[in-house]
Design a protein around this motif. Structure first.
Motif, short mmCIF file in Angstrom:
data_model
loop_
_atom_site.label_atom_id
_atom_site.label_comp_id
_atom_site.label_asym_id
_atom_site.label_seq_id
_atom_site.Cartn_x
_atom_site.Cartn_y
_atom_site.Cartn_z
N ILE A 75 8.79 -8.18 -10.39
CA ILE A 75 8.20 -7.67 -9.15
C ILE A 75 8.04 -6.16 -9.25
CG2 ILE A 75 8.37 -7.60 -6.64
CD1 ILE A 75 10.43 -9.87 -6.83
N ALA A 76 6.85 -5.67 -8.93
CA ALA A 76 6.60 -4.23 -8.89
C ALA A 76 6.58 -3.78 -7.44
CB ALA A 76 5.27 -3.91 -9.57
N PHE A 77 7.13 -2.58 -7.19
CA PHE A 77 7.22 -2.04 -5.83
C PHE A 77 6.30 -0.83 -5.69
CE2 PHE A 77 11.41 -3.77 -7.01
CZ PHE A 77 11.43 -4.87 -6.16
N PHE A 78 5.70 -0.67 -4.50
CA PHE A 78 4.72 0.39 -4.26
C PHE A 78 4.96 1.03 -2.90
CE2 PHE A 78 2.98 -2.57 -7.24
CZ PHE A 78 2.31 -1.79 -8.17
N ASP A 79 4.63 2.35 -2.83
CA ASP A 79 4.80 3.08 -1.58
C ASP A 79 3.56 2.96 -0.70
OD1 ASP A 79 2.91 4.78 -2.68
OD2 ASP A 79 4.35 6.33 -3.22
N GLU A 80 3.53 3.73 0.37
CA GLU A 80 2.42 3.64 1.31
C GLU A 80 1.10 4.12 0.71
OE1 GLU A 80 3.39 6.08 4.61
OE2 GLU A 80 3.64 7.93 3.42
N ASN A 81 1.17 4.91 -0.37
CA ASN A 81 -0.03 5.37 -1.06
C ASN A 81 -0.43 4.44 -2.20
OD1 ASN A 81 -0.27 7.78 0.51
ND2 ASN A 81 1.40 8.66 -0.71
N ARG A 82 0.25 3.30 -2.26
CA ARG A 82 -0.03 2.27 -3.28
C ARG A 82 0.27 2.77 -4.70
NH1 ARG A 82 -5.12 -1.33 -1.10
NH2 ARG A 82 -4.48 -1.37 1.10
N LYS A 83 1.26 3.64 -4.81
CA LYS A 83 1.71 4.13 -6.10
C LYS A 83 3.01 3.44 -6.46
CE LYS A 83 -1.71 7.04 -6.37
NZ LYS A 83 -2.82 6.80 -7.32
N ASN A 84 3.16 3.12 -7.74
CA ASN A 84 4.32 2.36 -8.19
C ASN A 84 5.62 3.15 -8.06
OD1 ASN A 84 6.04 1.55 -11.01
ND2 ASN A 84 5.42 -0.10 -9.65
N MET A 85 6.67 2.44 -7.64
CA MET A 85 7.99 3.03 -7.48
C MET A 85 8.98 2.48 -8.51
SD MET A 85 8.09 2.61 -3.32
CE MET A 85 9.66 3.41 -3.07
N GLY A 86 8.57 1.47 -9.26
CA GLY A 86 9.46 0.85 -10.24
C GLY A 86 9.14 -0.63 -10.35
N ILE A 87 9.64 -1.25 -11.42
CA ILE A 87 9.42 -2.68 -11.64
C ILE A 87 10.77 -3.34 -11.87
CG2 ILE A 87 8.36 -4.42 -13.13
CD1 ILE A 87 6.20 -2.37 -13.81
N MET A 88 11.03 -4.41 -11.12
CA MET A 88 12.25 -5.20 -11.28
C MET A 88 11.95 -6.45 -12.12
SD MET A 88 14.34 -7.43 -8.43
CE MET A 88 15.32 -6.13 -7.70
N ASN A 89 12.64 -6.57 -13.23
CA ASN A 89 12.57 -7.80 -14.03
C ASN A 89 13.83 -8.59 -13.71
OD1 ASN A 89 10.12 -7.27 -15.57
ND2 ASN A 89 11.28 -5.62 -16.52
N PHE A 90 13.68 -9.59 -12.85
CA PHE A 90 14.84 -10.33 -12.34
C PHE A 90 14.99 -11.65 -13.09
CE2 PHE A 90 16.84 -13.45 -9.58
CZ PHE A 90 17.96 -12.77 -9.14
N CYS A 91 16.25 -11.95 -13.48
CA CYS A 91 16.57 -13.24 -14.09
C CYS A 91 18.05 -13.51 -13.85
CB CYS A 91 16.25 -13.26 -15.58
SG CYS A 91 16.57 -14.85 -16.37
#
Length: 258
Positions: A75-91
């Motif tokens: 899952i990738a997370f984005f702020d209000e400006n639609r810029k990436n804040m980081g990516i979670m690789n969950f398992c």
């Protein structure tokens, strides 16, 4: 009249449900609190959403494969400006799902999953990148500040949008020039002498004419005979001639060889 009233209520309810639910695919921004369903070759993620307060909630996750699998997703997370804040690789290998099994699930998002200086409350969009079937658990901050379209591109090949726009313009201009060249070459006489055959024929004629002019000039003005170069002076030559005429019969040298 009551039937019409009930029909209106049902239609309004359907519209409300459609507003709250939407279908998004991989690498598409999903606004917070919007429920979505996404199906991969391995999982069916149903009615999942980011609650705006550090949780990704799944109405259900179903194992579509024929073997037991750990729960996994990227899952990738984005702020209000639609810029990436980081990516979670969950398992989670502690949470295994049997083949065809379906369970409710919630993933907690902590500050360690996003870039420094950012808060989970600042997450306004999420995007599903993959189902993370390889069970990667490393966090990724390679695309922080980038739009979702950049995720997955090689980092050494990424270019900004202005450069991409300029590249597109240059590509179009190059294609137009190539088309114009092919048109003039194939359908006009603009490049009929490109192989140089006419130029070479012209030089051959010029050299031939120049040779003819030289020959005619020699006929009109033949070169003068070259004068013999004198090695000896006239005086020396006269003395040698006089000596050759002298009578040497009485000399000692003559009597020696007699």
């Amino acid at each position: 009249m009551k039937k019409i009233f009930y029909l209106i209520i049902v239609l309004v309810g359907l519209v409300t449900v459609n507003v709250k639910a939407a279908n998004y695919e991989f690498n598409e921004l999903i606004p917070a609190n919007i429920k979505n369903t996404l199906v991969t070759n391995n999982f069916s993620y149903r009615k999942f959403y980011y609650d705006g307060d550090g949780k990704v909630v799944f109405g259900s996750i179903k194992n579509l494969s024929d073997k037991e699998l750990p729960i996994s997703i990227s899952i990738a997370f984005f702020d209000e400006n639609r810029k990436n804040m980081g990516i979670m690789n969950f398992c989670s290998k502690d949470d295994m799902i049997k083949s065809k099994e379906e369970i409710e699930y919630t993933i907690n998002v902590t500050s360690s999953e996003i870039a420094k200086g950012m808060s989970v409350k600042g997450i306004k969009y999420i995007a599903i990148i993959t189902d993370n079937i390889n069970c990667n658990t490393e966090r990724s901050f390679d695309y922080v500040g980038h739009p979702v379209e950049d995720i997955g591109l090689p980092k050494n090949n990424t270019i900004d949008r202005d450069s991409q726009y300029l590249l597109n313009i240059m590509t179009v201009v190059g294609a137009v020039l190539l088309i114009l060249f092919l048109y003039r070459y194939l359908f006009t006489t603009a490049y009929q002498n490109m192989d140089g055959s006419e130029t070479r024929a012209g030089f051959r004629k010029y050299n031939k004419d120049l040779k003819k002019e030289r020959e005619e000039e020699l006929k009109r003005n033949p070169p003068k005979p070259k004068e013999k170069v004198k090695v000896k002076t006239d005086k020396v030559i006269a003395q040698e001639e006089a000596a050759s005429k002298e009578d040497k019969s009485g000399t000692d040298l003559h009597n020696l060889y007699k």
